[in-house]
Design an enzyme around this catalytic site. Sequence first.
Site, PDB file in Angstrom:
ATOM      1  N   SER A   1      22.719  40.155  44.403  1.00 44.51           N
ATOM      2  CA  SER A   1      22.212  40.044  45.775  1.00 44.51           C
ATOM      3  C   SER A   1      20.813  40.635  45.888  1.00 44.51           C
ATOM      4  O   SER A   1      20.595  41.801  45.518  1.00 44.51           O
ATOM      5  CB  SER A   1      23.126  40.803  46.742  1.00 44.51           C
ATOM      6  OG  SER A   1      24.233  40.034  47.075  1.00 44.51           O
TER       7      SER A   1
ATOM      8  N   HIS B   1      21.055  34.765  47.870  1.00 42.13           N
ATOM      9  CA  HIS B   1      21.456  33.971  46.694  1.00 42.13           C
ATOM     10  C   HIS B   1      20.913  32.557  46.917  1.00 42.13           C
ATOM     11  O   HIS B   1      21.534  31.738  47.594  1.00 42.13           O
ATOM     12  CB  HIS B   1      22.979  33.962  46.540  1.00 42.13           C
ATOM     13  CG  HIS B   1      23.546  35.300  46.170  1.00 42.13           C
ATOM     14  ND1 HIS B   1      23.836  35.662  44.868  1.00 42.13           N
ATOM     15  CD2 HIS B   1      23.836  36.383  46.925  1.00 42.13           C
ATOM     16  CE1 HIS B   1      24.289  36.910  44.844  1.00 42.13           C
ATOM     17  NE2 HIS B   1      24.303  37.366  46.091  1.00 42.13           N
TER      18      HIS B   1
ATOM     19  N   HIS C   1      30.956  33.974  44.751  1.00 42.67           N
ATOM     20  CA  HIS C   1      31.876  35.079  45.000  1.00 42.67           C
ATOM     21  C   HIS C   1      33.218  34.548  45.486  1.00 42.67           C
ATOM     22  O   HIS C   1      33.282  33.529  46.184  1.00 42.67           O
ATOM     23  CB  HIS C   1      31.320  36.024  46.081  1.00 42.67           C
ATOM     24  CG  HIS C   1      29.925  36.518  45.833  1.00 42.67           C
ATOM     25  ND1 HIS C   1      28.809  35.777  46.144  1.00 42.67           N
ATOM     26  CD2 HIS C   1      29.475  37.677  45.295  1.00 42.67           C
ATOM     27  CE1 HIS C   1      27.721  36.477  45.826  1.00 42.67           C
ATOM     28  NE2 HIS C   1      28.091  37.616  45.307  1.00 42.67           N
TER      29      HIS C   1
ATOM     30  N   TYR D   1      34.953  35.736  47.850  1.00 41.50           N
ATOM     31  CA  TYR D   1      35.061  35.746  49.316  1.00 41.50           C
ATOM     32  C   TYR D   1      34.420  34.527  49.962  1.00 41.50           C
ATOM     33  O   TYR D   1      34.644  34.252  51.139  1.00 41.50           O
ATOM     34  CB  TYR D   1      34.467  37.039  49.913  1.00 41.50           C
ATOM     35  CG  TYR D   1      32.973  37.219  49.703  1.00 41.50           C
ATOM     36  CD1 TYR D   1      32.042  36.491  50.434  1.00 41.50           C
ATOM     37  CD2 TYR D   1      32.494  38.114  48.765  1.00 41.50           C
ATOM     38  CE1 TYR D   1      30.673  36.655  50.234  1.00 41.50           C
ATOM     39  CE2 TYR D   1      31.141  38.291  48.561  1.00 41.50           C
ATOM     40  CZ  TYR D   1      30.233  37.554  49.294  1.00 41.50           C
ATOM     41  OH  TYR D   1      28.888  37.711  49.093  1.00 41.50           O
ATOM     42  N   GLU D   2      33.628  33.777  49.196  1.00 40.82           N
ATOM     43  CA  GLU D   2      33.037  32.553  49.754  1.00 40.82           C
ATOM     44  C   GLU D   2      34.091  31.448  49.891  1.00 40.82           C
ATOM     45  O   GLU D   2      33.830  30.394  50.462  1.00 40.82           O
ATOM     46  CB  GLU D   2      31.893  32.067  48.860  1.00 40.82           C
ATOM     47  CG  GLU D   2      30.681  32.980  48.881  1.00 40.82           C
ATOM     48  CD  GLU D   2      29.606  32.527  47.902  1.00 40.82           C
ATOM     49  OE1 GLU D   2      28.884  31.557  48.209  1.00 40.82           O
ATOM     50  OE2 GLU D   2      29.495  33.128  46.819  1.00 40.82           O
TER      51      GLU D   2
ATOM     52  N   ALA E   1      24.380  44.043  43.074  1.00 41.88           N
ATOM     53  CA  ALA E   1      24.133  45.135  44.027  1.00 41.88           C
ATOM     54  C   ALA E   1      25.482  45.799  44.262  1.00 41.88           C
ATOM     55  O   ALA E   1      26.493  45.107  44.406  1.00 41.88           O
ATOM     56  CB  ALA E   1      23.602  44.557  45.338  1.00 41.88           C
TER      57      ALA E   1
ATOM     58  N   MET F   1      31.452  43.235  44.606  1.00 38.09           N
ATOM     59  CA  MET F   1      32.307  42.067  44.891  1.00 38.09           C
ATOM     60  C   MET F   1      32.065  40.944  43.894  1.00 38.09           C
ATOM     61  O   MET F   1      32.209  39.767  44.236  1.00 38.09           O
ATOM     62  CB  MET F   1      32.027  41.547  46.305  1.00 38.09           C
ATOM     63  CG  MET F   1      32.128  42.581  47.403  1.00 38.09           C
ATOM     64  SD  MET F   1      31.642  41.898  49.002  1.00 38.09           S
ATOM     65  CE  MET F   1      31.406  43.402  49.957  1.00 38.09           C
ATOM     66  N   SER F   2      31.650  41.298  42.683  1.00 33.86           N
ATOM     67  CA  SER F   2      31.301  40.205  41.753  1.00 33.86           C
ATOM     68  C   SER F   2      31.400  40.668  40.309  1.00 33.86           C
ATOM     69  O   SER F   2      32.080  41.639  39.988  1.00 33.86           O
ATOM     70  CB  SER F   2      29.868  39.745  42.031  1.00 33.86           C
ATOM     71  OG  SER F   2      28.949  40.762  41.654  1.00 33.86           O
TER      72      SER F   2
ATOM     73  N   ASN G   1      23.553  51.335  48.120  1.00 32.45           N
ATOM     74  CA  ASN G   1      24.023  52.205  49.214  1.00 32.45           C
ATOM     75  C   ASN G   1      24.962  53.240  48.633  1.00 32.45           C
ATOM     76  O   ASN G   1      25.584  53.002  47.590  1.00 32.45           O
ATOM     77  CB  ASN G   1      24.752  51.375  50.288  1.00 32.45           C
ATOM     78  CG  ASN G   1      25.838  50.495  49.722  1.00 32.45           C
ATOM     79  OD1 ASN G   1      25.559  49.519  49.018  1.00 32.45           O
ATOM     80  ND2 ASN G   1      27.080  50.816  50.002  1.00 32.45           N
TER      81      ASN G   1
ATOM     82  N   HIS H   1      24.701  44.444  54.676  1.00 38.09           N
ATOM     83  CA  HIS H   1      24.037  43.554  53.723  1.00 38.09           C
ATOM     84  C   HIS H   1      22.512  43.604  53.856  1.00 38.09           C
ATOM     85  O   HIS H   1      21.805  43.411  52.868  1.00 38.09           O
ATOM     86  CB  HIS H   1      24.569  42.125  53.905  1.00 38.09           C
ATOM     87  CG  HIS H   1      24.215  41.200  52.772  1.00 38.09           C
ATOM     88  ND1 HIS H   1      24.507  41.489  51.449  1.00 38.09           N
ATOM     89  CD2 HIS H   1      23.566  40.003  52.748  1.00 38.09           C
ATOM     90  CE1 HIS H   1      24.071  40.509  50.666  1.00 38.09           C
ATOM     91  NE2 HIS H   1      23.491  39.595  51.431  1.00 38.09           N
TER      92      HIS H   1
HETATM   93  O1  LIG Z   1      26.305  39.270  44.197  1.00 38.91           O
HETATM   94  P1  LIG Z   1      26.351  40.755  44.300  1.00 38.91           P
HETATM   95  O2  LIG Z   1      27.571  41.349  43.705  1.00 38.91           O
HETATM   96  O3  LIG Z   1      25.092  41.388  43.748  1.00 38.91           O
HETATM   97  O4  LIG Z   1      26.383  41.072  45.865  1.00 38.91           O
HETATM   98  C1  LIG Z   1      26.926  42.215  46.495  1.00 38.91           C
HETATM   99  C2  LIG Z   1      28.364  41.966  46.860  1.00 38.91           C
HETATM  100  C3  LIG Z   1      28.228  41.119  48.109  1.00 38.91           C
HETATM  101  O5  LIG Z   1      28.009  39.779  47.762  1.00 38.91           O
HETATM  102  C4  LIG Z   1      27.000  41.653  48.788  1.00 38.91           C
HETATM  103  C5  LIG Z   1      27.363  42.666  49.840  1.00 38.91           C
HETATM  104  O6  LIG Z   1      26.237  43.246  50.402  1.00 38.91           O
HETATM  105  O7  LIG Z   1      26.246  42.325  47.742  1.00 38.91           O
HETATM  106  N1  LIG Z   2      32.294  46.141  47.742  1.00 39.37           N
HETATM  107  C1  LIG Z   2      31.031  46.544  47.919  1.00 39.37           C
HETATM  108  N2  LIG Z   2      30.048  45.721  47.561  1.00 39.37           N
HETATM  109  C2  LIG Z   2      28.789  46.143  47.721  1.00 39.37           C
HETATM  110  N3  LIG Z   2      27.637  45.543  47.422  1.00 39.37           N
HETATM  111  C3  LIG Z   2      26.651  46.377  47.765  1.00 39.37           C
HETATM  112  N4  LIG Z   2      27.138  47.499  48.285  1.00 39.37           N
HETATM  113  C4  LIG Z   2      28.489  47.375  48.257  1.00 39.37           C
HETATM  114  C5  LIG Z   2      29.550  48.241  48.648  1.00 39.37           C
HETATM  115  O1  LIG Z   2      29.370  49.349  49.147  1.00 39.37           O
HETATM  116  N5  LIG Z   2      30.804  47.756  48.457  1.00 39.37           N
END
Ligand SMILES: O=P(O)(O)O[C@@H]1C[C@H](O)[C@@H](CO)O1
Ligand SMILES: Nc1nc2[nH]cnc2c(=O)[nH]1
Length: 324
Positions: free
Chosen positions: A67, A98, A120, A122-123, A150, A253-254, A277, A293
Amino acid sequence: MTGYNSNGEVATSNGNGHSNGHSNGHKTADYTAQENATYPYEVIQEIADFITKGSGMRPKIGIICGSGLGSLAEIIQDPKIFEYEKIPNFPVSTVEGHAGKLVIGTLEGATVMAMQGRFHFYEGYPLAKCSMPVRVMKLCGVEYLFATNAAGGINPRYAVGDIMLMHDHVNMLGFAGNSPLQGPNDPRFGPRFPALVNSYNKELINKAIEIGKTMGIESNVHVGVYSCLGGPNYETIAELKALRMMGVDAVGMSTVHEVITARHCDMKVFAFSLITNKCATEYSDKKDEEANHEEVMAVAKNRQKACCELVARLVREIHSNAAS
Ligand SMILES: O=P(O)(O)O[C@@H]1C[C@H](O)[C@@H](CO)O1
Ligand SMILES: Nc1nc2[nH]cnc2c(=O)[nH]1
């Protein structure tokens, strides 16, 4: 053009060459493909042929941009760019940050392909579909996967903007009975029951640590454990406490499904999390401790230079070692 039907059988599409389910212009996940997400080998081969023939290149290194980290693809020289929507049988990116582009070209002398946009769970995509592009990379000739993301920092020593080199993961979706390898196994990709110990290449981790030192950011580079949750919601405090007790350093989440798919087909894996974060592990009323986000994207933008340099220098190492 060959496609696949809900029974997982190879089928022929209506001739427009792709079945991304976005003909009305809205980018939404293709829910019709949920029933059976396993792409037959032949379909993956067709996608790979489309890319290698269309670009005239056979990449050796594949990069997945996390991300807000799309700039990792912008440092690629003489790029040939494919929008996901124009690639047969490819899903579309639906998440901000993305872009939905595949970029092939040269980086530090090596031929690389980068995904500016990952898929992802969740999509609405099943995990096998989320990580299908990793198999496409494999059939394009990719030997090394660089996966970036991220993530929220759970380890109290981590600061926003730090980089965590992944040396292991806790697959929460796997705990819940979900895997990108579910369904029929094609041994042309790999074994039915792959081992995942040593999934993250130690040599590449050590090289990245050395690169971090020469960049003068060693105090911002960590080696740790990532965990993938399903999202799209961020975690509760109780969940974050539980993850910390399990030895998790960063949460996202990935990535995990991509790593599993890459290891299954014997690719070497390097992965890192940009800590966007800090995750609160104590109860508080402070609004600014809530993940969002926008903040994730802003931190990624701020740290893109360091992330790009790390990736470019590791690619250079791999390329120069292969040439010598
Ligand atoms: O694709 P990534 O894992 O870098 O993105 C993270 C997970 C969520 O898609 C998004 C949440 O802010 O960032
Ligand atoms: N699950 C999760 N995904 C993230 N992507 C960026 N920050 C976070 C977070 O705090 N939790």
